[in-house]
Scaffold this motif. Structure first.
Motif, PDB file in Angstrom:
ATOM      1  N   GLY A 140     -24.654  25.175 150.922  1.00 58.56           N
ATOM      2  CA  GLY A 140     -23.928  26.368 151.331  1.00 58.56           C
ATOM      3  C   GLY A 140     -22.446  26.263 151.030  1.00 58.56           C
ATOM      4  O   GLY A 140     -21.793  27.268 150.751  1.00 58.56           O
ATOM      5  N   ILE A 141     -21.915  25.051 151.064  1.00 56.47           N
ATOM      6  CA  ILE A 141     -20.502  24.862 150.731  1.00 56.47           C
ATOM      7  C   ILE A 141     -20.269  25.110 149.248  1.00 56.47           C
ATOM      8  O   ILE A 141     -19.245  25.680 148.852  1.00 56.47           O
ATOM      9  CB  ILE A 141     -20.029  23.450 151.145  1.00 56.47           C
ATOM     10  CG1 ILE A 141     -20.081  23.318 152.673  1.00 56.47           C
ATOM     11  CG2 ILE A 141     -18.615  23.170 150.639  1.00 56.47           C
ATOM     12  CD1 ILE A 141     -19.723  21.943 153.193  1.00 56.47           C
ATOM     13  N   SER A 142     -21.220  24.700 148.399  1.00 55.35           N
ATOM     14  CA  SER A 142     -21.108  24.961 146.960  1.00 55.35           C
ATOM     15  C   SER A 142     -20.930  26.451 146.699  1.00 55.35           C
ATOM     16  O   SER A 142     -20.182  26.856 145.797  1.00 55.35           O
ATOM     17  CB  SER A 142     -22.349  24.462 146.216  1.00 55.35           C
ATOM     18  OG  SER A 142     -22.633  23.120 146.511  1.00 55.35           O
ATOM     19  N   LEU A 143     -21.633  27.283 147.482  1.00 55.53           N
ATOM     20  CA  LEU A 143     -21.488  28.735 147.369  1.00 55.53           C
ATOM     21  C   LEU A 143     -20.205  29.231 148.030  1.00 55.53           C
ATOM     22  O   LEU A 143     -19.488  30.061 147.478  1.00 55.53           O
ATOM     23  CB  LEU A 143     -22.680  29.434 148.037  1.00 55.53           C
ATOM     24  CG  LEU A 143     -23.981  29.571 147.266  1.00 55.53           C
ATOM     25  CD1 LEU A 143     -25.016  30.252 148.157  1.00 55.53           C
ATOM     26  CD2 LEU A 143     -23.789  30.384 145.985  1.00 55.53           C
ATOM     27  N   ALA A 144     -19.933  28.728 149.220  1.00 60.39           N
ATOM     28  CA  ALA A 144     -18.850  29.274 150.042  1.00 60.39           C
ATOM     29  C   ALA A 144     -17.479  29.138 149.399  1.00 60.39           C
ATOM     30  O   ALA A 144     -16.617  30.007 149.583  1.00 60.39           O
ATOM     31  CB  ALA A 144     -18.853  28.592 151.408  1.00 60.39           C
ATOM     32  N   ILE A 145     -17.250  28.063 148.661  1.00 56.83           N
ATOM     33  CA  ILE A 145     -15.911  27.845 148.097  1.00 56.83           C
ATOM     34  C   ILE A 145     -15.598  28.802 146.951  1.00 56.83           C
ATOM     35  O   ILE A 145     -14.432  28.973 146.582  1.00 56.83           O
ATOM     36  CB  ILE A 145     -15.732  26.395 147.597  1.00 56.83           C
ATOM     37  CG1 ILE A 145     -16.687  26.087 146.433  1.00 56.83           C
ATOM     38  CG2 ILE A 145     -15.895  25.408 148.744  1.00 56.83           C
ATOM     39  CD1 ILE A 145     -16.367  24.798 145.704  1.00 56.83           C
ATOM     40  N   LEU A 154     -23.361  32.746 140.075  1.00 53.76           N
ATOM     41  CA  LEU A 154     -24.115  31.505 140.249  1.00 53.76           C
ATOM     42  C   LEU A 154     -25.536  31.791 140.721  1.00 53.76           C
ATOM     43  O   LEU A 154     -26.500  31.177 140.233  1.00 53.76           O
ATOM     44  CB  LEU A 154     -23.398  30.583 141.234  1.00 53.76           C
ATOM     45  CG  LEU A 154     -24.083  29.239 141.514  1.00 53.76           C
ATOM     46  CD1 LEU A 154     -24.299  28.446 140.225  1.00 53.76           C
ATOM     47  CD2 LEU A 154     -23.280  28.412 142.513  1.00 53.76           C
ATOM     48  N   LEU A 155     -25.699  32.717 141.661  1.00 55.66           N
ATOM     49  CA  LEU A 155     -27.038  33.047 142.146  1.00 55.66           C
ATOM     50  C   LEU A 155     -27.901  33.628 141.029  1.00 55.66           C
ATOM     51  O   LEU A 155     -29.095  33.310 140.932  1.00 55.66           O
ATOM     52  CB  LEU A 155     -26.947  34.032 143.315  1.00 55.66           C
ATOM     53  CG  LEU A 155     -26.423  33.441 144.627  1.00 55.66           C
ATOM     54  CD1 LEU A 155     -26.175  34.544 145.650  1.00 55.66           C
ATOM     55  CD2 LEU A 155     -27.389  32.405 145.195  1.00 55.66           C
ATOM     56  N   THR A 156     -27.309  34.433 140.180  1.00 55.49           N
ATOM     57  CA  THR A 156     -28.046  34.980 139.032  1.00 55.49           C
ATOM     58  C   THR A 156     -28.492  33.861 138.101  1.00 55.49           C
ATOM     59  O   THR A 156     -29.633  33.836 137.622  1.00 55.49           O
ATOM     60  CB  THR A 156     -27.180  35.996 138.267  1.00 55.49           C
ATOM     61  OG1 THR A 156     -26.848  37.076 139.143  1.00 55.49           O
ATOM     62  CG2 THR A 156     -27.919  36.543 137.051  1.00 55.49           C
ATOM     63  N   LEU A 157     -27.593  32.915 137.848  1.00 56.18           N
ATOM     64  CA  LEU A 157     -27.919  31.771 136.998  1.00 56.18           C
ATOM     65  C   LEU A 157     -29.043  30.943 137.609  1.00 56.18           C
ATOM     66  O   LEU A 157     -29.996  30.556 136.917  1.00 56.18           O
ATOM     67  CB  LEU A 157     -26.677  30.901 136.798  1.00 56.18           C
ATOM     68  CG  LEU A 157     -26.898  29.529 136.133  1.00 56.18           C
ATOM     69  CD1 LEU A 157     -27.477  29.683 134.733  1.00 56.18           C
ATOM     70  CD2 LEU A 157     -25.590  28.738 136.099  1.00 56.18           C
TER      71      LEU A 157
END
Length: 327
Positions: A140-145, A154-157
């Motif tokens: 979740g931190i990878s996304l949050a930053i 990133l979610l699409t990838l």
């Protein structure tokens, strides 16, 4: 795994920061850490070259960045996926510990190189390399930053990688200060729900799930993850142990795997990160889920008896040597 087998490949996406550990205006230990990087280091130690660990991030061209990257290489991490941003440096965080080994954090990361990794001119070149991975892991931190637009990118990838057969593993690792403070954590839920819809393996902590989704029990969290689309899940319960379930087998029962109590906990900073590493070291080499959970508990138990996000190699060596002997 035999000598003739090709090692599984995992790409771990995230951020590593400069770590200051100690009391303000007192003695400070300067090192480095970050949840995804912590997992990468401990996975490299636990897997002992049976898994190729690739770390995906962006760092500066400064001496601290170069020094950290060199130390990752010494741990056995492949750094060919680390992008160099000549205009930015790594973020920084301060860990303060109480008498029970619990920690609080202060962060300086808004302009870190990792925050803008998806905007790096060479990030697109990494996407074809990610297609060759067996697994991609993030938190979740990878996304949050990331800036909002980059989160969606990133979610699409990740969805495309999943469609191509790459296994996606996710630790929700919820840090409220990194997310918009909107009603009922809507932004967090929206992003997590999308990722969970194609997530193969969720490695989550019940306290985080309860904070975001208000789950009333670990079993309720498993039910929610099943309906979200997750295939397999581990609910981490701290000192109590963990709960595992193959959510694709509706008739199967959840497995509760206990852990051995630790008399003296020094620092819980990387407890969840090292559990994930221990679990993945088994998962990627074909062990049964229960044995993977035991590995996770054993590695985390060793890590929390030393100070810092990345503990000395000597603190984990006896456990990781035992993995190779017993499995």
């Amino acid at each position: 795994m035999t000598e003739n087998d090709t090692p599984k490949k995992i790409a771990i996406i995230g951020e590593c920061m400069i770590e200051l550990n100690g009391k303000p205006f007192g003695n400070m230990l300067q090192t480095f850490g970050g949840d995804s990087l912590n997992s990468a280091v401990y996975l490299a130690r636990a897997a002992k070259q049976q898994v190729q660990i690739n770390y995906v991030t962006a760092m500066g061209s400064d001496a601290l960045s170069e020094g950290m990257i060199q130390r990752w290489q010494e741990e056995g991490i492949n750094t060919q996926f680390v992008l160099t941003d000549n205009t930015r440096q790594p973020g920084l965080y301060l860990i303060q510990l109480d008498d029970q080994g619990e920690r609080t954090f202060l962060y300086w990361r808004n302009q870190s190189a990792a925050r803008y990794m998806l905007q790096h001119r060479d990030f697109e070149l990494l996407t074809t390399k990610l297609e060759k991975m067996d697994m991609v892991y993030l938190s979740g931190i990878s996304l949050a930053i990331l800036p909002e637009k980059d989160r969606k990118t990133l979610l699409t990838l990740l969805r495309k990688l999943s469609e191509k057969g790459v296994e996606i593993a996710f630790d929700s690792n919820f840090r409220p200060a990194l997310w918009p403070q909107n009603e009922d954590w809507k932004t967090v839920k929206d992003h997590y729900a999308e990722l969970l819809s194609f997530c193969d393996l969720a490695l989550v902590t019940f306290d985080d799930e309860q904070a975001i989704w208000q789950d009333i029990s670990p079993e309720a969290a498993l039910d929610r993850l099943e309906h979200a689309g997750v295939k397999k899940a581990v609910i981490k319960l701290g000192a109590e142990g963990c709960l595992y379930k193959n959510l694709q087998k509706k008739e199967s029962d959840a497995l509760f795997i206990t852990t051995t109590p630790i008399e003296e906990v020094v620092d819980t900073t990387s407890a969840g990160d090292s559990f994930n590493a221990g679990y993945l070291s088994g998962h990627l080499t074909g062990l049964e889920p229960e044995r993977c959970c035991v590995r996770g508990h054993q590695l985390a138990s060793a890590v929390i008896q030393s100070q810092g996000a990345i503990v000395p190699l000597s603190a984990t060596q006896s456990i990781t040597n035992q993995f190779k002997l017993t499995d």
